[in-house]
Design a protein around this motif. Structure first.
Motif, mmCIF file in Angstrom:
data_model
loop_
_atom_site.group_PDB
_atom_site.id
_atom_site.type_symbol
_atom_site.label_atom_id
_atom_site.label_comp_id
_atom_site.label_asym_id
_atom_site.label_seq_id
_atom_site.Cartn_x
_atom_site.Cartn_y
_atom_site.Cartn_z
ATOM 1 N N GLU A 4 -22.458 8.130 68.259
ATOM 2 C CA GLU A 4 -23.090 9.392 67.989
ATOM 3 C C GLU A 4 -22.348 10.345 69.068
ATOM 4 O O GLU A 4 -21.944 11.546 68.827
ATOM 5 N N LYS A 12 -20.207 15.530 62.772
ATOM 6 C CA LYS A 12 -21.718 15.702 62.655
ATOM 7 C C LYS A 12 -22.292 16.361 61.655
ATOM 8 O O LYS A 12 -22.958 16.140 61.021
ATOM 9 N N GLU A 13 -21.581 17.485 61.549
ATOM 10 C CA GLU A 13 -21.994 18.581 60.245
ATOM 11 C C GLU A 13 -21.676 17.707 58.994
ATOM 12 O O GLU A 13 -22.509 18.037 58.279
ATOM 13 N N GLN A 15 -21.985 14.527 58.525
ATOM 14 C CA GLN A 15 -23.067 13.459 58.271
ATOM 15 C C GLN A 15 -24.414 14.047 57.999
ATOM 16 O O GLN A 15 -25.042 13.653 57.272
ATOM 17 N N LYS A 16 -24.509 15.458 58.572
ATOM 18 C CA LYS A 16 -25.879 16.198 58.182
ATOM 19 C C LYS A 16 -25.919 16.354 56.620
ATOM 20 O O LYS A 16 -26.716 16.166 56.001
ATOM 21 N N LYS A 17 -24.525 16.917 56.189
ATOM 22 C CA LYS A 17 -24.496 17.406 54.897
ATOM 23 C C LYS A 17 -24.703 16.188 53.789
ATOM 24 O O LYS A 17 -25.497 16.247 52.849
ATOM 25 N N LEU A 19 -26.457 13.386 54.496
ATOM 26 C CA LEU A 19 -27.847 12.885 54.614
ATOM 27 C C LEU A 19 -28.581 13.689 53.706
ATOM 28 O O LEU A 19 -29.639 13.263 53.098
ATOM 29 N N LYS A 20 -28.201 15.299 53.620
ATOM 30 C CA LYS A 20 -29.160 15.908 53.128
ATOM 31 C C LYS A 20 -28.896 15.633 51.334
ATOM 32 O O LYS A 20 -29.781 15.702 50.476
ATOM 33 N N LYS A 23 -30.820 12.615 50.479
ATOM 34 C CA LYS A 23 -32.344 13.122 50.125
ATOM 35 C C LYS A 23 -32.586 13.882 49.180
ATOM 36 O O LYS A 23 -33.509 13.736 48.202
#
Length: 96
Positions: A4, A12-13, A15-17, A19-20, A23
């Protein structure tokens, strides 16, 4: 170093998107499943109500009368027990 720490801010951004999005997909699937479950539950309820053998009108009135009679008998019984204890307490000398 961990994996990481080596990632850039863009990665990182990203990966966040991702993951969102995952979900949100899971949330939509759960909502659709709950809608289907509710629909099937309602259908089953309607089917069960149609299968019920409802009592005749005369039988319903008979049981209504029995219920009212039982309630009256129990009310009289409770009143007499209360009256008996009140009399007993007055004889013993206990006052409220």
């Amino acid at each position: 170093m961990s994996k990481e720490n080596n990632l850039s801010a863009e990665e990182k951004e990203f990966q966040k998107k991702e993951l969102k999005k995952q979900k949100q997909i899971i949330k939509r699937k759960k909502q659709e499943e709950s809608k289907q479950t509710r629909l099937y539950t309602f259908r089953n309820l309607v089917k069960e109500i149609k299968r019920v053998v409802w009592p005749k009108n005369s039988k319903s009135w008979k049981w209504f009368g029995i219920t009212i009679a039982f309630l009256l008998i129990m009310a009289i019984f409770c009143f007499l027990v209360s009256l008996g204890f009140t009399g007993l307490w007055n004889v013993v000398g206990i006052k409220s």
